[in-house]
Design an enzyme around this catalytic site. Structure first.
Site, PDB file in Angstrom:
ATOM      1  N   ASP A   1      41.130 -64.542  27.047  1.00  0.00           N
ATOM      2  CA  ASP A   1      42.575 -64.520  26.820  1.00  0.00           C
ATOM      3  C   ASP A   1      42.884 -65.347  25.559  1.00  0.00           C
ATOM      4  OD1 ASP A   1      45.276 -64.059  27.501  1.00  0.00           O
ATOM      5  OD2 ASP A   1      45.375 -65.879  28.734  1.00  0.00           O
ATOM      6  N   HIS A   2      43.814 -64.896  24.768  1.00  0.00           N
ATOM      7  CA  HIS A   2      44.249 -65.631  23.564  1.00  0.00           C
ATOM      8  C   HIS A   2      43.075 -66.162  22.735  1.00  0.00           C
ATOM      9  CE1 HIS A   2      48.570 -65.483  24.294  1.00  0.00           C
ATOM     10  NE2 HIS A   2      48.268 -65.620  25.566  1.00  0.00           N
TER      11      HIS A   2
ATOM     12  N   ASP B   1      44.526 -63.167  19.454  1.00  0.00           N
ATOM     13  CA  ASP B   1      45.946 -63.494  19.297  1.00  0.00           C
ATOM     14  C   ASP B   1      46.175 -63.943  17.862  1.00  0.00           C
ATOM     15  OD1 ASP B   1      48.505 -64.329  19.240  1.00  0.00           O
ATOM     16  OD2 ASP B   1      48.353 -65.732  20.908  1.00  0.00           O
TER      17      ASP B   1
ATOM     18  N   GLU C   1      48.261 -58.914  20.289  1.00  0.00           N
ATOM     19  CA  GLU C   1      49.666 -59.249  20.579  1.00  0.00           C
ATOM     20  C   GLU C   1      50.505 -59.036  19.337  1.00  0.00           C
ATOM     21  OE1 GLU C   1      50.356 -62.910  22.774  1.00  0.00           O
ATOM     22  OE2 GLU C   1      52.081 -63.375  21.488  1.00  0.00           O
TER      23      GLU C   1
ATOM     24  N   HIS D   1      52.585 -60.992  29.248  1.00  0.00           N
ATOM     25  CA  HIS D   1      52.127 -62.376  29.401  1.00  0.00           C
ATOM     26  C   HIS D   1      53.234 -63.198  30.053  1.00  0.00           C
ATOM     27  CE1 HIS D   1      48.421 -62.703  26.703  1.00  0.00           C
ATOM     28  NE2 HIS D   1      48.700 -61.417  26.756  1.00  0.00           N
TER      29      HIS D   1
ATOM     30  N   THR E   1      54.087 -66.217  35.336  1.00  0.00           N
ATOM     31  CA  THR E   1      54.569 -67.243  36.277  1.00  0.00           C
ATOM     32  C   THR E   1      56.087 -67.370  36.220  1.00  0.00           C
ATOM     33  OG1 THR E   1      52.523 -68.486  36.116  1.00  0.00           O
ATOM     34  CG2 THR E   1      54.472 -69.717  36.821  1.00  0.00           C
TER      35      THR E   1
ATOM     36  N   ASN F   1      49.624 -60.993  33.141  1.00  0.00           N
ATOM     37  CA  ASN F   1      48.875 -62.258  33.122  1.00  0.00           C
ATOM     38  C   ASN F   1      49.553 -63.326  33.978  1.00  0.00           C
ATOM     39  OD1 ASN F   1      47.390 -60.981  31.159  1.00  0.00           O
ATOM     40  ND2 ASN F   1      47.681 -62.547  29.597  1.00  0.00           N
TER      41      ASN F   1
HETATM   42  P1  13P Z   1      51.741 -68.078  32.791  1.00  0.00           P
HETATM   43  O1  13P Z   1      51.008 -69.364  32.651  1.00  0.00           O
HETATM   44  O2  13P Z   1      53.192 -68.202  32.477  1.00  0.00           O
HETATM   45  O3  13P Z   1      51.491 -67.397  34.085  1.00  0.00           O
HETATM   46  O4  13P Z   1      51.188 -67.106  31.631  1.00  0.00           O
HETATM   47  C1  13P Z   1      49.909 -66.591  31.720  1.00  0.00           C
HETATM   48  C2  13P Z   1      49.524 -65.902  30.475  1.00  0.00           C
HETATM   49  O5  13P Z   1      50.257 -65.131  29.915  1.00  0.00           O
HETATM   50  C3  13P Z   1      48.184 -66.184  29.954  1.00  0.00           C
HETATM   51  O6  13P Z   1      47.959 -65.539  28.755  1.00  0.00           O
END
Ligand code: 13P
Length: 278
Positions: free
Chosen positions: A82-83, A104, A134, A206, A209, A228
């Site tokens: 990720d990223h 990214d 992205e 993304h 949360t 994500n």
């Molecule tokens: P959160 O930490 O807001 O769940 O985001 C996760 C994310 O997008 C990781 O790339």
């Protein structure tokens, strides 16, 4: 089942009108909790780790565990960087057997983002791995101190970007941000709808949360195929661990470990159900 690519999972999600959950992990308990939730739900997932998290959870330790967990799981699992920020880290992840990498380069000018993403697509192709990129700027941060201002993805630019790079999945910015939202975000579903009409590539959300189930369902209906989740899993692990240690005078490591895995399991399972329209 098997270690598979993100492309396989997002293409299958597209055919079924679902999204696949991409869950960040930082230790063994997180890997075990996420995989158990996927197995119990019968749905595939993506296990991922961001380059900036490798300070806490080194790639040389995490990668073999993530790849092995996917290979031994009873459901399909993709293992994703990720990223990714540097070509060196992307190269290392591919060498460790990750089936997908994200570059990214969203803070670079458009043409430079295209050029660097093109290099990653060529590199990943030699491994049969997928690539996510992205466009636009997702808010919040991924572990460093910089807070980025949100810049929504332009649908026409997204089309040009996908055509010129050949990426397998595109992360869009529609008012979403990483970390816990201070207030409920007003996601730009109008922009998401336009991007989905303009672009054939599966779309990624993304900053999962804190987004409500209703918003997730709407995003999936409008073409989001990978979502994500990171902070919610880290928070669940920490909360379950605290709830356990608060109740005993002499905490037992093995019980603590089980509680950490259970925290992640509960969070992952809850999200899998929403993402698969249950
Ligand atoms: P959160 O930490 O807001 O769940 O985001 C996760 C994310 O997008 C990781 O790339």
């Amino acid at each position: 089942m098997a270690l598979v690519t993100v492309k396989k999972l997002v293409d299958s999600a597209e055919r079924q009108g679902k999204a696949v959950g991409a869950f960040s992990v930082g230790n063994m308990e997180m890997v075990m909790g996420a995989v158990a939730a996927a197995e119990d739900s019968g749905e595939p997932i993506i296990l991922q780790i961001a380059e900036k998290r490798l300070k806490n959870s080194p790639l040389e330790l995490m990668a073999p565990m993530m790849v092995s967990a996917a290979q031994h799981a009873r459901v399909d699992i993709a293992v994703h960087l990720d990223h990714g920020l540097t070509l060196d880290c992307i190269q290392a992840a591919l060498d460790y057997g990750f089936t997908s990498v994200m570059l990214d380069a969203s803070l670079l000018p458009f043409e430079e983002n295209i050029a660097m993403t093109g290099q990653v697509v060529a590199k990943a192709a030699r491994y049969g791995a997928s690539v996510e990129a992205e466009l636009g700027v997702v808010g919040g941060n991924e572990g460093d101190t910089a807070e980025h201002k949100i810049l929504c993805t332009d649908p026409q630019a997204a089309r040009t970007f996908c055509e010129q790079t050949g990426v397998d999945a595109l992360a869009v910015a529609i008012g979403n941000a990483h970390g816990n939202y201070p207030v409920l975000p007003a996601l730009r579903f109008d922009i998401l709808e336009q991007i989905d009409k303009t672009v054939d590539t599966p779309l990624v959300l993304h900053g999962g949360t804190g987004i409500t189930d209703e918003m997730f369902r709407k995003a999936v209906a409008l073409g989001i195929r990978k979502i994500n989740i990171a902070t919610a899993s880290f928070d669940h692990l920490a909360r379950y661990a605290k709830a356990y240690t608060d109740t005993v005078d002499a905490p037992d490591y093995f019980k603590l470990s089980s509680e950490m895995a259970r925290g992640v399991y509960d969070n992952v399972l809850r999200h899998i159900k929403v993402f698969s329209n249950r």
